[in-house]
Design an enzyme around this catalytic site. Structure first.
Site, PDB file in Angstrom:
ATOM      1  N   HIS A 110       0.861  -1.182   0.000  1.00 19.54           N
ATOM      2  CA  HIS A 110       0.000   0.000   0.000  1.00 19.54           C
ATOM      3  C   HIS A 110       0.897   1.232   0.000  1.00 19.54           C
ATOM      4  O   HIS A 110       1.570   1.519   0.999  1.00 19.54           O
ATOM      5  CB  HIS A 110      -0.908   0.000   1.235  1.00 19.54           C
ATOM      6  CG  HIS A 110      -1.989   1.057   1.178  1.00 19.54           C
ATOM      7  ND1 HIS A 110      -1.731   2.377   0.939  1.00 19.54           N
ATOM      8  CD2 HIS A 110      -3.328   0.966   1.343  1.00 19.54           C
ATOM      9  CE1 HIS A 110      -2.857   3.069   0.955  1.00 19.54           C
ATOM     10  NE2 HIS A 110      -3.846   2.233   1.197  1.00 19.54           N
ATOM     11  N   SER A 111       0.888   1.958  -1.085  1.00 21.48           N
ATOM     12  CA  SER A 111       1.747   3.140  -1.225  1.00 21.48           C
ATOM     13  C   SER A 111       1.217   4.297  -0.381  1.00 21.48           C
ATOM     14  O   SER A 111       0.077   4.294   0.089  1.00 21.48           O
ATOM     15  CB  SER A 111       1.812   3.544  -2.698  1.00 21.48           C
ATOM     16  OG  SER A 111       2.529   4.746  -2.853  1.00 21.48           O
TER      17      SER A 111
END
Length: 969
Positions: free
Chosen positions: A812-813
């Site tokens: 998850h950026s």
């Protein structure tokens, strides 16, 4: 005693002492099991010691079920003898009822009924083996164990004043229930961890349960020796030796005289009855309702900043708990104290919040309910503080309610069945919960002591210190102990498993809470010392600083301490000004709740970066506040010691009912735990095709658009799409504001998948999780560089896919507002993926446009990864990348109202040989983007047709309007 009738020789054909019923039951019961063991070991030793994993010599002693199971002749020997045991068994139950029955008392009848049903269920699980009908065998066995609780507790409660018998009963009952803990531990070692020899040790504890169970009933011989069973010919026509008859009136007179003796023996328990037991049950359930409502408040508040992507204003409802501050107004305090029933009944309105469809109005309802609950409980504690037995009863109900809440959440996979985010469609029991809550509240308040208008202020000790201690205590209990999986997640660090697992080791937390409550109840002088406080602080430090078993043991130490100190701390707070101790206490608790959110949500609140990633500060603050409360207790202890003996005698009669309730809750929890043991035999959907179906989905903290818990809807879509491996994002729910939940428990167990929760709640991320039909051989957790914005979590896992090692990355950026963070994260993850020589899949949330910016680093020679479909232009967040696998299909499926993000799915075929895999690397460079029609791929590779067109339940293929398939050769 001798026989009156034999002496007079009045038509008595046969007479014997009642103790022989007990001895006959004991002898035949033991003979049934021992004979089966001896015959089985003699004839089929190696077969009955063998289990699903190991045989002799790793396993060398048979379990009870294996011994009495299917093999002839040991099964026949057992069944014949156990059938002969039934006669003495029914007689034993009947004699116990005759010994303890008293006019107008229901408890002896209830115990006799439990004994009768227990006997019948015993016949069921002994005559229906697990091979005959596994489900029926298990249901009857569980019924037997459940019925053992009221039978054992009832026999102890109704025991005649025979010190020897009472002592033996307590020892044997304690040993029986104590044996359940190591029994479960070694069963887990065998079933889950597949430890050689564990089943043999488990078998010893299983046989010990048999010996202790039969031994407990054998103690009745010490009570039945006062009985004499007589067979007499009243007509004098028998051909037997003693044929002289006696008028019936004479016999009845002697029997009446003898019956008077047995009635007097049982008269000591005149104060014991179902009424008191019902009071305790009502108190505990009312405490459960309070904790259920309190723990639901954060979830319904969280819905609003979640969908507003920032502060919404509804967060102010977190202050609903400070309502006890209203008790500072003397007329209002008098009104609440003298009308507690009305206040407690108003607190139940939160159980009806599920009927309110509008999320904002549902929040208002829950906030009002929490406000009334805190106000009414504070008034009750304050009112009963002059009555030690009543106050202790209230505190125990409050704490047992917390334990019951944790057990209910474990049973419902970390959701509480009466929460306002639950309803019938997703497993809620809201209506039943409210129906039970009404009589519980009425019964809870019927024994309230009515105070005069001028309420006397309690003095002695500092109310301010009590408020500090109470606030820290409630936060510690709520944040760590309101769910059995919270501390497990703190200690979790991936595969191979080197620490506790939520569905297997949750009973450790309940056991620690129970032990702590017992210590606080029986040894309050010990837990209020600085030595005990130092032990609690040490446990908090270990939980915060370490993972795996070491960290979890620190958490269990802290759990014992928090539960133990709760009894004297709440009792001390009750004796002070309630507006200050409870009103200020709950205000401090609220500040900690906000602090608890800000350490991870720092990007969304003013001043958030000051507390960024400082769970250690929260733990330190909590323990310092509790320390302030201990300071107030230590100062007060010297004044309270003179009343200790009087207080013990006043509470001893009621305390045993609470301990019985604690025992029942623990037993119920253990039974639920058995049902949740993982099988670890999961199978992919299309093994014959060597197909791997992978997906990525951001599930938005398992709250749908209408504020309902969405686990079941998520489960349905994953199952219908036949997904083998899925990455889930925004999954860390183990915080007060999110309800201390864990969606992955339900999904993994219901879908039959291995699960890696990812970085835990003490890692300050929004969560990333991996579920897989394939065994997870190894996994590591990463926190990617995030100098400015929120932390970016990642999982790097290696799976055993049809005998081949395949790496899966779930990521998850960071947010769009922090480009430098996302650049650093891109470089980190690309190098991490490039370091793997194995076939790999990335399931991710990248926050980038296709073919632009950071995309060209993710899809590059550095990572070696390819985009699942470079022609899919309508992406911003979710991406699936791969290498070393044969891509066959890709689809995007609409979310309906479950979340704000679609589900993306890709299909791959795993190469069979190294040569085939090397060929795939070459081919992908040339033909990886060539698409084909659906009829050109085998049927097993195709996506389900049910999602075509309008689809089902709002789920359909969209953007492309149908799946895409790719060249295989």
């Amino acid at each position: 005693m001798g026989s009156t009738y034999k002496d007079k020789d009045m038509g008595v054909l046969f007479a014997f002492n009642g103790k022989w019923v007990s001895w006959a039951h004991t002898a035949m019961g033991y003979a049934a099991f021992v004979s089966a063991l001896v015959v089985g070991c003699a004839l089929h030793y190696r077969k009955i010691v063998e289990n699903q994993w190991y045989g002799y010599p790793d396993e060398w002693f048979p379990s009870v079920s294996a011994t009495i199971g299917d093999r002839y002749p040991e099964r026949s020997a057992f069944m014949i003898l156990i059938a002969l045991t039934s006669g003495p068994r029914f007689a034993l139950v009947g004699l116990w009822y005759l010994l303890t029955a008293r006019p107008g008392h229901v408890l002896p009848k209830a115990v006799a009924t439990a004994g009768l049903l227990r006997t019948l269920s015993c016949a069921g699980w002994t005559y229906i083996t697990s091979t005959d009908d596994h489900d029926s065998h298990d249901v009857l066995m569980i019924s037997y164990l459940v019925l053992t609780v009221p039978w054992t507790a009832g026999c102890i409660a109704l025991s005649p004043p025979n010190a020897k018998a009472i002592k033996y009963r307590r020892y044997l009952a304690g040993a029986f229930f104590g044996t359940l803990l190591p029994l479960i531990y070694f069963f887990i070692q065998h079933k889950v961890h597949r430890v050689a020899g564990a089943y043999t040790i488990y078998a010893f504890f299983e046989w010990a349960l048999i010996l202790l169970d039969v031994g407990f009933d054998a103690v009745t011989a010490l009570d039945f020796d006062r009985f004499e069973l007589v067979v007499r010919d009243v007509k004098g026509e028998s051909k037997g030796v003693n044929t002289l008859s006696v008028p019936t009136a004479v016999l009845e007179k002697e029997l009446l005289a003898y019956g008077k003796e047995t009635t007097n023996v049982a008269a000591f328990a005149s104060g014991i009855g179902l009424g008191q037991a019902a009071d305790i049950a009502a108190d505990v359930y009312h405490g459960f309702v309070f904790w259920s409502t309190l723990t639901s408040l954060g979830v319904v508040i969280w819905y609003f900043p979640l969908w507003h992507m920032g502060i919404s204003g509804y967060e102010a409802f977190v202050m609903s708990t400070i309502s006890p501050i209203l008790l500072a107004i003397r007329p209002l305090r008098t009104l609440v104290v003298n009308h507690q029933r009305f206040a407690h009944l108003l607190s139940l309105v939160g159980l009806l919040a599920y009927l309110v469809k509008d999320p904002a109005h549902r929040l208002f309802t829950v906030g009002f309910s929490v406000s009334m609950g805190c106000l009414s409980w504070a008034a009750t504690f304050y009112t009963d503080s002059d009555h030690p037995s009543k106050l202790e009863s209230r505190i125990l109900a409050f704490m047992l309610g917390l334990i019951m809440s944790s057990i209910a959440k474990f049973t419902w996979y970390t959701n509480n069945p009466i929460w306002p985010i639950m309803h019938a469609e997703n497993g809620g029991w809201n209506q039943i919960g409210f129906i039970l809550a009404l009589p519980a509240a009425f019964r809870f308040t019927r024994r309230t002591v009515v105070q005069s208008v001028n309420i006397r202020e309690r003095r002695g000790g500092s109310a301010l210190l009590s408020a500090f201690g109470f606030g820290g205590l409630i936060f510690g209990l709520h944040s760590l102990l309101s769910d059995t999986g919270t501390m497990v997640m703190w200690a979790w660090d991936g595969y191979p498993i080197r620490g506790p697992a939520s569905n297997v080791h949750a009973w450790h937390a309940i056991a620690a809470m129970s032990v702590g409550l017992l210590i606080g109840l029986t040894k309050p002088g010990i837990v209020t010392t600085w030595t005990a406080y130092s032990t609690g602080c040490a446990g908090a430090a270990v939980l915060t600083l370490y993972q795996q078993w070491r960290g979890y043991y620190g958490g269990l130490t802290l759990a014992v301490y928090l539960m133990a100190i709760s009894v004297p701390m709440i009792g001390n707070a009750s004796k002070k000004n309630p507006a200050l101790t409870f009103g200020l206490g709950f205000f401090i608790y609220n500040l900690l709740v906000l602090f608890h959110v800000w350490v991870v949500a720092y990007a969304f609140v003013p001043g958030g970066p000051l507390v960024r990633e400082h769970t250690d500060w929260i733990m330190l603050t909590t323990m310092l506040l509790i320390g302030a409360g201990i300071l107030g207790l230590v100062r007060r202890n010297s004044d309270a010691r003179t009343n200790t003996l009087r207080r013990r005698s006043a509470t001893a009669g009621i305390r045993k009912y609470h301990l019985g309730a604690l025992g029942i809750l623990n037993l119920l929890f253990l039974l639920v735990s058995f049902s949740r043991f993982p099988s670890n035999d999961y199978q992919p959907y299309h093994a014959d095709d060597r197909l791997l179906t992978a997906g990525i989905w951001t599930i938005h903290f398992s709250l749908d658009n209408d504020m309902w818990s969405s686990e079941r809807r998520v489960r349905d879509l994953i199952k219908e799409l036949e997904i083998d491996v899925i990455g889930l994002l925004e999954t860390d729910l183990q915080r007060i504001i999110m309800g201390n939940r864990d969606t992955t428990q339900f999904l993994a167990e219901d879908l039959g998948m291995y699960v890696d929760y990812g970085p835990g709640p003490n890692k300050h991320t929004w969560g990333a999780a991996l579920l897989s039909k394939f065994p997870i051989l190894n996994s590591t957790h990463h926190l990617l560089p995030s100098p400015v914005g929120e932390l970016a979590p990642a999982i790097h896992a290696t799976l055993d896919v049809y005998g081949e090692l395949v790496d899966v990355f779930v990521f998850h950026s960071g947010q769009e507002e922090d480009p430098e963070d996302r650049r650093l994260q891109t470089e980190y993850l690309s190098k991490l993926m490039g370091s793997s020589p194995r076939p790999s899949i990335l399931l991710s949330y990248l926050v980038t446009r296709p073919l632009q910016g950071n995309y060209n680093t993710y899809v590059s020679d550095v990572s070696g990864m390819h985009d699942i479909d470079p022609g899919d232009w309508d992406r911003w967040c979710e991406y699936i990348l791969f290498k070393g696998l044969r891509r066959t299909g890709y689809a995007r499926v609409s979310r309906s109202t479950i979340t704000d993000t679609e589900l993306q799915v890709a299909k791959f075929v795993v190469p069979r040989t190294r040569e085939d895999r090397d060929r795939v690397w070459v081919l992908e460079r040339e033909v990886r983007d060539r698409r084909v029609n659906e009829d050109q791929v085998p049927a097993g590779w195709r996506f389900p047709a049910m999602f075509r067109g309008q689809g089902v339940r709002g789920h359909r293929y969209h953007v492309f309007e149908e799946p895409r398939y790719y060249n295989y050769d």
